[in-house]
Design an enzyme around this catalytic site. Structure first.
Site, PDB file in Angstrom:
ATOM      1  N   TYR A   1     -10.465 -10.859  10.442  1.00 53.92           N
ATOM      2  CA  TYR A   1     -11.599 -11.743  10.231  1.00 53.92           C
ATOM      3  C   TYR A   1     -11.089 -13.117   9.845  1.00 53.92           C
ATOM      4  CZ  TYR A   1     -10.909 -10.291   5.373  1.00 53.92           C
ATOM      5  OH  TYR A   1     -10.371 -10.006   4.154  1.00 53.92           O
TER       6      TYR A   1
ATOM      7  N   THR B   1       4.366  -1.779  20.356  1.00 58.64           N
ATOM      8  CA  THR B   1       5.599  -1.003  20.344  1.00 58.64           C
ATOM      9  C   THR B   1       5.196   0.467  20.453  1.00 58.64           C
ATOM     10  OG1 THR B   1       6.479  -2.664  18.827  1.00 58.64           O
ATOM     11  CG2 THR B   1       7.750  -0.620  19.054  1.00 58.64           C
TER      12      THR B   1
ATOM     13  N   LYS C   1       0.809  -1.225   0.000  1.00 59.55           N
ATOM     14  CA  LYS C   1       0.000   0.000   0.000  1.00 59.55           C
ATOM     15  C   LYS C   1       0.847   1.282   0.000  1.00 59.55           C
ATOM     16  CE  LYS C   1      -4.082  -2.134   2.044  1.00 59.55           C
ATOM     17  NZ  LYS C   1      -5.163  -2.031   3.038  1.00 59.55           N
TER      18      LYS C   1
ATOM     19  N   ASP D   1      -9.813   2.593   2.273  1.00 52.57           N
ATOM     20  CA  ASP D   1      -9.874   1.946   3.588  1.00 52.57           C
ATOM     21  C   ASP D   1     -10.496   2.898   4.605  1.00 52.57           C
ATOM     22  OD1 ASP D   1      -8.670  -0.452   2.818  1.00 52.57           O
ATOM     23  OD2 ASP D   1      -6.657   0.318   3.189  1.00 52.57           O
TER      24      ASP D   1
END
Ligand code: ATR
Length: 272
Positions: free
Chosen positions: A220, A158, A67, A103
């Protein structure tokens, strides 16, 4: 014969081809358009994408791990893709590559109807977290005008990564979030993908959800995920990763075809 694809590594598990081909058929475009899965190893990503336009592709979804690379190679990019630093949707036209990020809009669409304002907790600091932080916070109004911005807290295993993405995208990094104080909790981490117990790895307890909360789990596979199972037991509103996938796919399909996506058809195909 415009072609579409999802490109990633690996990509064999993707529900996008089934979902998008069902949508194309329902729109009466099934004879003309097609959507396939293309697995490409990292050294070949850029060459492959640049060859796609010549090979008759109108667009592509981009998934893990490409991406960020997709945004970098594009000739132009939307405000969402730029702010998030990643693109999941490419369009090929007149020799140019345009990048978008659905998204963010997909998450907001999946939440539509259950969105309240207040404080949101985003778990994780990867690409999915960046899209969520931007969409829920300052950026959201530009993809969905009805969206009330949240105060967004970011937790990550983190902590330094949480601090970095929060500073960049307008959230607050937190070390020990108080589960009860959030109207919305979004898990973007990979926890649960390989059967891990989310309550061992995330700063949440199974009994700590409340009925007023909305809980999203991007992971999922298992239906429902243990995280969403516990949230639903408390009466919370739950949204799973497949719904977010359906909504981002619908927004991508609209960009490529200009047609209104058949959401119910896409949802049924994604869940089949
Ligand atoms: P994506 O781009 O899909 O969001 P990523 O960049 O690989 O993927 O990020 C995965 C996220 O899951 C990270 O926030 C990661 O935490 P770290 O930054 O500490 O690595 C988180 N994650 C993965 N496994 C985890 C685990 N067992 N416990 C907690 N967080 C985990």
């Amino acid at each position: 014969m415009p072609r579409l694809a999802v490109i990633g590594f690996p990509v064999g598990h993707s529900r996008s081809p089934a979902m998008q081909n069902a949508a194309l058929a329902a729109l009466g475009l099934g004879e003309e358009w097609s959507y396939e899965a293309i697995e490409v190893a990292p050294p070949d990503f850029e060459v492959k994408v640049r060859a796609m336009a010549a090979a008759g592709f109108a667009g592509a979804n981009v998934t893990v791990p490409y991406k960020e690379a997709a945004l970098v190679l594009a000739d132009e990019s939307s405000a969402a893709a730029k702010a998030i630093g990643a693109a999941n949707t490419l369009s090929f036209s007149a020799g140019r590559i345009a990048a978008d990020n659905t998204d963010s809009g997909g998450l907001l669409a999946a939440l539509r109807g259950s969105l309240r304002t207040g404080r949101a907790l985003v778990l994780g600091a990867g690409g999915a977290a960046r899209a969520a932080i931007w969409a829920l916070g300052a950026g959201g109004a530009s993809v969905d005008a009805s969206h009330p911005p949240f105060e967004v807290d970011v937790w990550n295993r983190t902590g330094a990564r949480a601090a970095m993405v929060a500073a960049e995208l307008g959230g607050n990094a937190v070390d020990s979030p108080i589960q009860a104080k959030y109207g919305l909790i979004v898990n973007t981490t990979a926890v649960g993908l390989h059967g891990e117990d989310p309550f061992e790895h995330l700063p949440l307890s199974a009994g700590g959800f409340a009925a007023e909360q909305v809980v999203v789990d991007m992971v999922y596979g298992e239906q429902p995920s243990p995280l969403l199972g516990a949230a639903a037991d408390a009466g919370a509103t739950v949204v799973d990763g497949l719904e977010v996938l359906v909504q981002q796919g619908a927004l991508s399909l609209r960009i490529w075809t200009g047609r209104e996506p058949p959401i119910d058809v896409m949802r049924a195909a994604a869940r089949a």
